[in-house]
Scaffold this active site. Sequence first.
Site, PDB file in Angstrom:
ATOM      1  N   ASP A  11      60.716 -20.551  26.432  1.00 40.90           N
ATOM      2  CA  ASP A  11      60.703 -21.681  27.379  1.00 40.90           C
ATOM      3  C   ASP A  11      60.115 -22.997  26.857  1.00 40.90           C
ATOM      4  O   ASP A  11      59.347 -23.665  27.564  1.00 40.90           O
ATOM      5  CB  ASP A  11      59.962 -21.287  28.668  1.00 40.90           C
ATOM      6  N   ASP A  53      63.978 -21.039  30.846  1.00 37.29           N
ATOM      7  CA  ASP A  53      63.823 -20.801  32.268  1.00 37.29           C
ATOM      8  C   ASP A  53      65.018 -21.528  32.896  1.00 37.29           C
ATOM      9  O   ASP A  53      65.274 -22.707  32.580  1.00 37.29           O
ATOM     10  CB  ASP A  53      62.490 -21.446  32.702  1.00 37.29           C
ATOM     11  N   HIS A  55      66.723 -21.786  36.483  1.00 38.46           N
ATOM     12  CA  HIS A  55      66.701 -21.394  37.894  1.00 38.46           C
ATOM     13  C   HIS A  55      67.840 -22.009  38.703  1.00 38.46           C
ATOM     14  O   HIS A  55      68.224 -23.155  38.470  1.00 38.46           O
ATOM     15  CB  HIS A  55      65.379 -21.831  38.536  1.00 38.46           C
ATOM     16  N   HIS A  72      61.423 -26.701  39.126  1.00 38.40           N
ATOM     17  CA  HIS A  72      61.484 -26.949  37.670  1.00 38.40           C
ATOM     18  C   HIS A  72      62.662 -26.184  37.078  1.00 38.40           C
ATOM     19  O   HIS A  72      63.130 -25.206  37.647  1.00 38.40           O
ATOM     20  CB  HIS A  72      60.176 -26.492  36.995  1.00 38.40           C
ATOM     21  N   LYS A  97      66.600 -17.073  31.628  1.00 35.92           N
ATOM     22  CA  LYS A  97      65.730 -16.265  32.482  1.00 35.92           C
ATOM     23  C   LYS A  97      65.450 -16.950  33.824  1.00 35.92           C
ATOM     24  O   LYS A  97      65.610 -18.163  33.953  1.00 35.92           O
ATOM     25  CB  LYS A  97      64.432 -15.903  31.766  1.00 35.92           C
ATOM     26  N   CYS A 141      54.913 -16.585  31.274  1.00 36.24           N
ATOM     27  CA  CYS A 141      56.060 -15.935  30.649  1.00 36.24           C
ATOM     28  C   CYS A 141      55.721 -15.233  29.335  1.00 36.24           C
ATOM     29  O   CYS A 141      56.218 -14.149  29.067  1.00 36.24           O
ATOM     30  CB  CYS A 141      57.190 -16.935  30.480  1.00 36.24           C
TER      31      CYS A 141
HETATM   32  C1  VGL Z   1      56.940 -20.208  33.639  1.00 31.79           C
HETATM   33  C2  VGL Z   1      55.913 -20.846  35.571  1.00 31.79           C
HETATM   34  C3  VGL Z   1      57.103 -20.832  36.231  1.00 31.79           C
HETATM   35  C4  VGL Z   1      56.802 -19.910  32.189  1.00 31.79           C
HETATM   36  C5  VGL Z   1      58.154 -20.180  34.289  1.00 31.79           C
HETATM   37  O1  VGL Z   1      57.787 -20.100  31.440  1.00 31.79           O
HETATM   38  O2  VGL Z   1      55.699 -19.501  31.771  1.00 31.79           O
HETATM   39  N1  VGL Z   1      55.822 -20.541  34.290  1.00 31.79           N
HETATM   40  N2  VGL Z   1      58.215 -20.495  35.575  1.00 31.79           N
HETATM   41 ZN    ZN Z   2      60.161 -20.832  36.355  1.00 38.93          ZN
END
Ligand code: VGL
Ligand code: ZN
Length: 195
Positions: A11, A53, A55, A72, A97, A141
Amino acid sequence: MKIKKALLIVDVQNDFCPGGALGVPEGDKIVPYINKYIKIFSKNKLPIFATRDWHPIKTKHFKDFGGVWLVHCIQNTRGAQFYPKLRLPKETILLYKGIYPDKDGYSAFEAENENGMSFLSLLKRLGVEEIYISGLAIDYCVKFTTHDAIRQGFKVKLLMDAVKGVNLRPNDSERAIKEMVKKGAKKITLKDIGG
Ligand code: VGL
Ligand code: ZN
């Protein structure tokens, strides 16, 4: 016999870097180190994985739908793009993810490639036994990914110069590192692998 290694970059996206929707303080500072790990793995013809990430607009991950996070990394937006200074070679295996609206999907082991193949099945197909883990954020993550990797029987090296945390509560990162080490992850830096 030498065991087969892979590099995982978790990420490293605009929204997790300073200025992004969930900017990790100094999240961008790890990028030059990650680029050095990439060079070493490329040179040795070892697999490199990078997660994003990714979403949907509506997901229980977000505050508006019962989760804890501000919006995000919405699929196909600028915030979800890789941080521009990250130098991914073309053979990088891309994983997505957090794509399911009913799951947080923190772990890379919940990620899949564009054909729906899981990270685990890709690792097995390539014969990977040890994962070198870098990226954001160490207290979410990276931590969940490390625990899953160890549970699945992989050895884990945690790249200490190539991870950073969100620290929603102070010391979350420190606590996460202790937990990972207790479970069997080994802390290393570039120097340990001659970088
Ligand atoms: C993550 C918060 C929300 C991460 C992903 O990649 O660590 N943290 N979504
Ligand atoms: Zn996230």
